[in-house]
Design an enzyme around this catalytic site. Structure first.
Site, mmCIF file in Angstrom:
data_model
loop_
_atom_site.group_PDB
_atom_site.id
_atom_site.type_symbol
_atom_site.label_atom_id
_atom_site.label_comp_id
_atom_site.label_asym_id
_atom_site.label_seq_id
_atom_site.Cartn_x
_atom_site.Cartn_y
_atom_site.Cartn_z
ATOM 1 N N GLU B 174 0.608 -1.126 -0.103
ATOM 2 C CA GLU B 174 -0.060 0.128 -0.067
ATOM 3 C C GLU B 174 0.853 1.134 0.116
ATOM 4 O OE1 GLU B 174 0.939 1.605 2.884
ATOM 5 O OE2 GLU B 174 1.929 -0.487 3.205
ATOM 6 N N GLU B 317 4.712 -0.527 1.749
ATOM 7 C CA GLU B 317 4.524 -0.638 0.200
ATOM 8 C C GLU B 317 4.412 -2.239 -0.156
ATOM 9 O OE1 GLU B 317 8.087 0.665 -1.724
ATOM 10 O OE2 GLU B 317 8.095 2.711 -0.952
#
Lengths: 363, 363
Positions: B174, B317
């Site tokens: 994300e 991430e």
């Protein structure tokens, strides 16, 4: 001067200036400082080993030291020593735990008979047999001081040769029934810790066998009374050829400025011996997982080590090394390939802003 | 029936019979039972997912859900939301943390704009923008219930498509400034835990900013009063598009019987939502590392998860996923390639003897 003395005296600490240059580069990658955690530390430490900020691994090798232990006479293992021989012949075929995981990580194995009791018939095993197993440490020293030095020097010679052949990332493995007992004895002797604190219940051991193992180790330490300030004395009196050989591998890796991975409890005992012979060697060592064996906790604490994998493995053979290789190489890949703030056109001022934000974000 | 309802109702537990067959095979490999620890569990669980004992990964994909959070108005992040946009444009270039590590593990990225405030100009980012960021949860719900469902269904659609294209090992990542705050809010709401227990100091936060973050999250939970028994209510009131989208990824993976990796705290929040919607989804989930963020401990405990890596990473991430992929694939490689006792000509009786011995040895 002997190979051992020469090796020890030529070992120097890793290159702190290169670590600093690498850390500076890593801090400038597009992420909050420190957010890749131990991958960053591994990348920087590796730079210290080679003296270069950017590194890639050329060839990987796991050295598997195989030997027998006279202590098996005391029933610390439930069965015949023959398994050391069977497995030593089998490991080079790459179908046991360490072989399969090595193949997965594109690593080779160097299997060494440094003191197996039986005859090794597999020509892929390097024959450096010092004796057919150690003597029973409950009755006297495992080996002579000369043979302990010879075992260490065997590890040095084998690793020196592999370094010369271009291997640059090493793992340490072993095969030898009874070697968790000798490892516990070495750790107890060097760190001056009571055997009761060190010996774990094991999976295969009954309550009686466990009590026997503790009793046997206490007796071995009493009878031999190894000098904790003299690593060679400890190794020769309560150690094994495998552990001494692995100690030689660690020494050679440090001398040749190559990275080397510590695996299970036996490897830990060898790493501890190495560290006590020459503390600078730690700069060249990386951990893999942490064995469930209690003795390992003392070594990790004493040497200030931390495992990178959390897999409850307890197979031995060096089987944790290939997984550690993957993490080490991932760390080097990050250093080599991740964008810097400069690359994406972010200057010093905005960089600090970005770091602030991403630090908050990523927690 | 809506895609979400249809997906949830079609999810079944993994194949327990296949797990048993795999476990039996693994127990018969040339090692003491259980000595490869969690590699054995991973191998067996993967068999349950596919229904086959022997598995190999075909294609790996890490889905990175990107969106903005209205809560940033409250100063839970030290700086501008623009970073979400900058990083969303940058991640597909494979030069940030997740991209570099994905390349190392031969994994691809699927970067989705599911609610970034600014315009995304990189054509490699999939445009599924639901809104330009959520509303400020200190003033009301983050999004409507309809939009929460839409975000989950976006995750389902994207993952369904990737499954159709042959990807069989997924990671969840994300990008979204403020999403550790929304993750903490979701975990606090669903597990009914006080915010003070959940929110960590962070690296970038001062004492005042930390107190502010706690105050803001408490206010958000008070004002919205989400129903802990209704995951969609919690997601819509105090969540984000990224977390809802990731929840859809987990649901789709379970529906399609593919393995999927949980990464940091945001991914954990999404995994928790998924688990509460349909507990069977846990059978398809694997962990990577464990974020230092306090909230993660509660999710790991509640879902009975354990990390496989120990790297103190906190980049987000989805950057932990590629390293977990390597360990999962090592486990499958062991199942496929390690010799059985039968292979090396050891029968049932001697096998038990060998196991006994090697159990002792490897402790």
């Amino acid at each position: 001067m002997s190979l051992l003395k020469e090796t020890i005296s030529s070992i120097t600490a890793s290159d702190k200036e290169a670590i600093e240059r690498a850390s500076k580069h890593i801090d400038n990658l597009t992420k909050p400082i420190g957010s890749l955690g131990r991958l960053e530390q591994i990348g920087a430490r590796y730079a210290g080993i080679t003296g270069k900020v950017f590194n890639r691994v050329n060839k990987r090798n796991i050295i598997v030291m195989c030997s027998d232990n006279g202590i098996c006479e005391e029933g610390v293992s439930a069965a015949d020593q023959i398994i050391t021989e069977v497995m030593t012949n089998g490991i080079p075929e790459m179908k046991t735990g360490v072989g399969v995981l090595a193949a997965f990580a594109n690593a080779e194995l160097t299997v060494v008979d440094i003191g197996v009791k039986g005859d090794i018939t597999n020509p892929k095993v390097i024959n450096r047999k010092i004796m057919r197993g150690t003597s029973n440490i409950c009755k006297g020293p495992a080996m002579s001081r000369e043979n302990a030095v010879r075992a260490i020097e065997t590890g040095i010679e084998i690793t020196d040769k592999l370094c010369h052949e271009g291997y640059d990332l090493f793992g340490t493995g072993e095969m030898g029934i009874g070697n968790t007992s000798t490892s516990a004895a070495i750790i107890a002797a060097l760190l001056e810790i009571d055997v009761d604190e060190l010996v774990g219940m094991g999976v295969g051991l009954t309550k009686e066998q466990f009590e026997n193992k503790k009793r046997v180790l206490k007796k071995a330490l009493e009878i031999n009374n190894p000098n904790p300030k003299d690593v060679i004395d400890v190794l020769s009196k309560v150690g094994g050829f495998d552990i001494a050989g692995m100690c030689g591998c660690f020494l050679s890796a440090a001398k040749n400025k190559r990275a080397i991975v510590i695996d299970g409890v036996i490897s830990c005992a060898a790493a501890l011996c190495t560290y006590m012979l020459k503390p600078e060697c730690k700069d060249y060592m990386f951990t893999s997982h942490k064995s469930d064996e209690k003795a390992v906790n003392y070594v990790f604490k004493y040497m200030e080590l931390e495992p990178i994998l959390h897999l409850n493995m307890r197979l031995g053979e060096g089987s944790g090394c290939p997984l550690a290789f993957n993490v080490i190489e991932a760390a080097l890949y990050v250093v080599n390939n991740m964008a810097t703030f400069g690359d994406i056109g972010i200057g010093e001022e905005s960089k600090d802003k970005l770091i602030d934000i991403r630090e908050e974000k990523t927690k």
